[in-house]
Design a protein around this motif. Structure first.
Motif, short mmCIF file in Angstrom:
data_model
loop_
_atom_site.label_atom_id
_atom_site.label_comp_id
_atom_site.label_asym_id
_atom_site.label_seq_id
_atom_site.Cartn_x
_atom_site.Cartn_y
_atom_site.Cartn_z
N GLU A 1 -7.38 4.96 -1.64
CA GLU A 1 -6.03 4.48 -1.33
C GLU A 1 -5.34 4.04 -2.60
O GLU A 1 -5.98 3.62 -3.57
CB GLU A 1 -6.08 3.35 -0.30
N TRP B 1 -5.87 2.79 -7.95
CA TRP B 1 -6.67 3.50 -6.97
C TRP B 1 -7.78 2.56 -6.52
O TRP B 1 -8.50 2.00 -7.35
CB TRP B 1 -7.29 4.77 -7.56
N THR C 1 0.85 -1.19 0.00
CA THR C 1 0.00 0.00 0.00
C THR C 1 0.89 1.23 0.00
O THR C 1 1.65 1.46 0.93
CB THR C 1 -0.93 0.02 1.22
N GLU C 2 0.77 2.01 -1.06
CA GLU C 2 1.60 3.21 -1.21
C GLU C 2 1.02 4.39 -0.44
O GLU C 2 1.74 5.18 0.17
CB GLU C 2 1.70 3.58 -2.69
N ARG C 3 -0.30 4.50 -0.48
CA ARG C 3 -0.97 5.63 0.16
C ARG C 3 -2.28 5.14 0.77
O ARG C 3 -3.28 4.97 0.07
CB ARG C 3 -1.22 6.72 -0.88
#
Length: 270
Positions: A90, A114, A82-84
């Motif tokens: 996310e 996304w 998970t990058e963000r």
């Protein structure tokens, strides 16, 4: 040896704990027998993107895949993270790693997605693209000659237009193998096991005189597909300097589900 009825077979885990799979002959590209068609590894990336830190209240809405070099028909390591993180939106990332000819490992494909939190919007649902003619109006097609490949042999096609005809090319397709042996495909895995054919479906160049390899694909999915058949309506625009773009619509038998765009490298054959 009989080829398994799958694009990939499980191959355990790496020393770092990453999942490994082995590509089968069903993944072979028409451009070279040693490299994979873009569709199976794209679906494998989507599988990883959906599973990493999975949440039941989200789904993938956009996937961008970059092909970082020829993806070998060999052992593949899957890495995802998970990058963000976020409550409503996310960003998740996955990579496919393989050994190079020198024996060193490198990333051969990367995907980002996304994932958005879902909420009911049935009362305002709307589709902006035309509905394709039904599967029943398509014509069976098998590939041969320069179009022959393990991947194309592993897909059932119903063509609505002839390859290279004026206007968008249109075809219905469904994979015969599963993505990973022992698993059932999810709807998005099935979609991405087909989506990358858009470049070929939309091509206008004769394959005996030109090569046209896409380096990426970006897919926006506004509705999760249903059923086995995936419809592709696509057309490629070629510029004057060896660079082209394929753009199209992806559908199920109920109607459009998303759009795809691909960057294409065009070169004359030697």
């Amino acid at each position: 040896m009989t080829t398994p009825n799958a694009f990939f077979v499980p191959a355990g885990v790496s020393g770092d704990g990453h999942e490994r799979v082995t590509a089968t002959e069903n993944t072979i590209s028409l451009w070279a027998p040693t490299m994979q068609h873009g569709a199976p590894p794209s679906a494998l990336l989507v599988r990883a993107l959906a599973r990493v830190d999975a949440r039941g209240d989200t789904r993938i809405s956009r996937v961008a895949v970059d092909i970082l070099g020829p993806i070998p028909v060999a052992d593949i390591e899957i890495r995802a993270w998970t990058e963000r993180p976020g409550g409503n939106v996310e960003l998740v990332v996955a990579e496919l790693w393989a050994e190079s000819s020198s024996g060193s490992a490198r990333a051969v494909a990367r995907g980002s997605a996304w994932r958005m939190r879902t909420t009911p919007t049935e009362s305002v649902a709307h589709t902006g693209d035309p509905v394709m003619p039904p599967v029943s109006s398509g014509v069976d097609n098998t590939f041969g000659g320069l179009w022959a490949s393990g991947y194309l042999d592993a897909v059932e096609f119903k063509f609505l237009t002839e390859l290279g005809a004026a206007g968008p090319g249109e075809v219905w397709a469904k994979p015969k193998p599963v993505l990973v042996l022992g698993e059932s495909m999810t709807p998005l895995e099935r979609l991405f096991s087909i989506a990358d054919i858009a470049n070929g479906v939309g091509a206008k160049l004769p394959i005996d005189r030109w090569t046209f390899l896409n380096t990426d694909l970006t897919v926006h999915v506004f509705r999760v597909p249903r059923g086995e058949w995936i419809g592709v309506s696509a057309e490629t625009s070629t510029g004057p300097d060896g660079i082209a773009m394929c753009a199209g619509t992806l559908s199920d038998e109920l109607g459009p589900v998303g759009r795809i765009a691909q960057t294409v490298l065009v070169r004359p054959r030697a």
